[in-house]
Design an enzyme around this catalytic site. Structure first.
Site, short mmCIF file in Angstrom:
data_model
loop_
_atom_site.label_atom_id
_atom_site.label_comp_id
_atom_site.label_asym_id
_atom_site.label_seq_id
_atom_site.Cartn_x
_atom_site.Cartn_y
_atom_site.Cartn_z
N THR A 77 0.89 -1.17 0.00
CA THR A 77 0.00 0.00 0.00
C THR A 77 0.92 1.21 0.00
O THR A 77 2.14 1.06 0.12
CB THR A 77 -0.92 -0.02 1.25
OG1 THR A 77 -1.82 -1.14 1.14
CG2 THR A 77 -1.74 1.24 1.47
N ASN A 95 -3.51 -3.60 -2.82
CA ASN A 95 -3.41 -4.67 -1.84
C ASN A 95 -1.99 -5.21 -1.82
O ASN A 95 -1.13 -4.61 -1.22
CB ASN A 95 -4.46 -5.77 -2.06
CG ASN A 95 -4.52 -6.70 -0.87
OD1 ASN A 95 -4.33 -6.25 0.26
ND2 ASN A 95 -4.77 -7.97 -1.08
N GLY A 121 1.17 -0.99 4.95
CA GLY A 121 1.61 -2.09 5.82
C GLY A 121 0.53 -3.03 6.31
O GLY A 121 0.73 -3.68 7.34
N1 GLY Z 1 -5.05 -3.77 1.30
C1 GLY Z 1 -4.57 -3.19 2.46
C2 GLY Z 1 -5.59 -2.48 3.25
O1 GLY Z 1 -6.56 -2.00 2.68
O2 GLY Z 1 -5.49 -2.38 4.43
#
Ligand code: GLY
Length: 587
Positions: free
Chosen positions: A397, A417, A489
């Protein structure tokens, strides 16, 4: 594709822009040297992101008279070019805006599950999760929201034209960007090679890019030009048709109807206080704001500052608070349009008092044994009905923070993601698509590795948004802008943002020291403290182990990209994170 006439027509403004950017780079040198040990000072405006060119793009837009939203949109599109690992137009994100007049907006442009998505779509006939099905390839893709979100923000709160703020990204895509060692390295990713367009664009069909080479993305430049000319095309026009056709060719579920149905949501932020500071953060479908506030509420009654930064005492108590807040997160949080999320109760200080009573200051709790405090209505019932979900969560991210000369502040966290998302590049369009479907709980009704039945709040459902940990946050001191925070993270986003915030408020660190401080994290399950490798002294680790904590040392920690306002001078202090090459550019 633009016509030759159009291309020639664009040459003059492009040249002008490049000259401006070069001049600006030179002018900004004073504000961006020696990044990493001390915050970068600026008098008027600041952008902090993971990439120099992206921060530069946002700052250049503010130099042209744009505000923080213009700058954030410019930075966001630039990151889609220069940081394809996580910057994106094929993913989603959250934007938190606090205007100088105190008005607050939160934009949810999280990806959505397509209409044909089903609860068990990643399970085989035996009910087992099909490896990688929600992670790699066309079926992993959620309906992207980034373009809708950035355009919505621009149209509602920006000052400049969309074309103007997208121009830096278009130039970067067409003229290219010089690759660092790390950027060249991540393009070696093995999964990319399984998708012809990804292999061609990012791996030059096997003749890998070297550090220092210029990486040009002409198809992405064309796509960005089309969006700048007609942003609706992504969701309702020819581009939507091309995108849906490509995803379906590969066996994915997203249709033109799904793209046309995508909508950005303005949501109410979650608000709380911590030691007199006002916290404004991300509401569901992010778990970030709720989990962080719950943690801070639990910790508020302990004098962490007196215990000392990264002492065994302060780490122990912080971990015990994370353990409890993440327990609630696992069970109760999900898309508020589909699940009833008891936000008000979770961030109630009385509820935190209930949790505090179960904390032993001398011994680690056992995650399997913790029980939610009783007497909190809705929360009492839910514990009996479900048990929490735990599962894989990506740790990529990206986050960027912006403050403009008027004092408007923007915090954006955005994601594909996983690093490089689903690894699928939309043919002819030149951008990577997300694997956000993996942020749902793939498996329902079957005990997981911890013997727990997974909760339904974050089950897959058509049109639903998967639970996120993204935590763009703004902190006020005496009602005035003080901190703009955020990090990538996965679940560690929440602890990273909370640890940075506590670094400043509890331990008196400056924003750069708070960001640099060694990280630690606990998420209820697995029952262990993740500690940044070589960050905490062996003696402290031993003291934590003596209290019953399991310790896991990790090499990779993601980058907070934050800004503080010096309360005395009003100066902006940019804190780029050296962990991932972050850059602050201000003036
Ligand atoms: N894909 C990481 C989040 O949305 O937390």
């Amino acid at each position: 594709m633009i016509s030759m006439g159009a291309a020639n027509h664009m040459k003059a403004p492009r040249k002008l822009l490049i000259i401006r950017l070069v001049a600006f780079c030179l002018a900004s040198v004073l504000c961006s040297h020696a990044q990493g040990l001390k915050p970068v000072h600026a008098q008027k405006a600041m952008v902090v992101s993971v990439h120099q060119e992206a921060s530069q793009a946002g700052a250049a837009i503010m130099r042209q008279g744009g505000n923080a939203v213009d700058a954030a949109v410019a930075t966001g599109f630039a990151l889609a070019v220069v940081h394809p690992a996580a910057g994106n137009i094929g993913g989603g994100g959250f934007m938190l805006l606090r205007k100088a007049n105190g008005e607050v907006h939160f934009l949810d442009y999280r990806e959505k599950a397509p209409k044909a998505a089903t609860r068990d779509m990643y399970l085989d006939a035996q009910g087992n999760v099909i490896p990688k099905a929600s992670l790699v390839g066309y079926k992993a893709i959620g309906v992207p929201g980034s373009v809708a979100g950035l355009v919505y923000a621009q149209q509602h709160w920006g000052k400049l034209a969309l074309k103007a703020v997208m121009q830096p990204a278009i130039v970067l895509a067409r003229d290219g960007v010089r690759l660092t060692y790390e950027e060249a390295q991540f393009m070696h990713d093995g999964e990319l090679a399984n998708f012809p367009d990804s292999k061609r664009i990012f791996q030059r069909n096997g003749k890998f890019y070297e550090p220092g080479e210029i990486f040009r993305q002409p198809e992405l430049a064309g796509t960005l030009e089309r969006i700048a000319a007609n942003p609706n095309e992504f969701y309702k026009g020819a581009m939507a048709h091309e995108l849906a056709a490509e995803i379906q060719r590969g066996g994915g579920l997203i249709t033109e109807e799904d793209l046309a149905a995508y909508e950005v949501k303005e949501r109410q932020v979650v608000r709380g206080t911590y030691r007199g500071y006002e916290i404004i953060s991300a509401p569901p479908p992010s778990s970030g704001g709720v989990t962080m506030l719950e943690t801070l509420n639990i910790l508020e009654k302990y004098d962490l500052g007196k215990m000392g930064n990264r002492s065994a005492d302060s780490i122990h108590l912080t971990v015990e608070a994370y353990r409890r807040a993440f327990f609630d997160r696992a069970e109760l949080l999900g898309d508020p349009d589909f699940a009833q999320v008891p936000v008000a109760q979770l961030i109630d200080k009385k509820y935190a008092e209930g949790w505090r009573q179960s904390i032993d200051t001398a011994h680690a709790s056992d995650s399997k044994e913790i029980r939610r405090p009783s007497g909190f209505g809705e929360l009492d019932r839910s514990a009996a009905l479900h048990a929490p979900y735990t599962g894989h969560e990506s740790n990529n991210t990206t986050h960027y923070s912006v403050v403009d000369p008027e004092g408007n502040a923007v915090a954006v966290t955005t994601t594909l993601n996983d690093t490089l998302g689903s690894r699928v590049t939309a043919e002819g369009l030149g951008f990577l698509l997300n694997d956000e479907m993996d942020d749902f709980a793939s498996k329902q009704g079957v005990p997981n590795a911890y013997g727990l039945i997974q909760g339904p709040a974050n089950a897959i459902g058509p049109g639903k948004r998967p639970l996120s940990a993204m935590t763009p946050t703004i902190v006020l001191k005496d009602g005035k802008l003080f901190l703009v925070l955020g990090s990538p993270g996965g679940p560690t986003i929440i602890s990273t943002v909370a640890n940075i915030l506590m670094g400043v408020i509890d331990y008196g660190l400056d924003i750069q020291q708070a960001e640099n401080a060694p990280r630690f994290h606990h998420q209820w399950q697995p029952d262990e403290i993740d500690i940044e490798k070589n960050g905490i002294s062996p003696d402290t680790i031993k003291l934590l182990q003596d209290r019953g904590h399991k310790i896991k040392q990790q090499g990779y920690w993601s980058d907070g990209e934050c800004i503080a306002v010096d309360a005395k001078t009003g100066e902006l202090l940019g804190a780029p994170d050296g962990r991932n090459g972050g850059k602050a550019v201000g003036f």
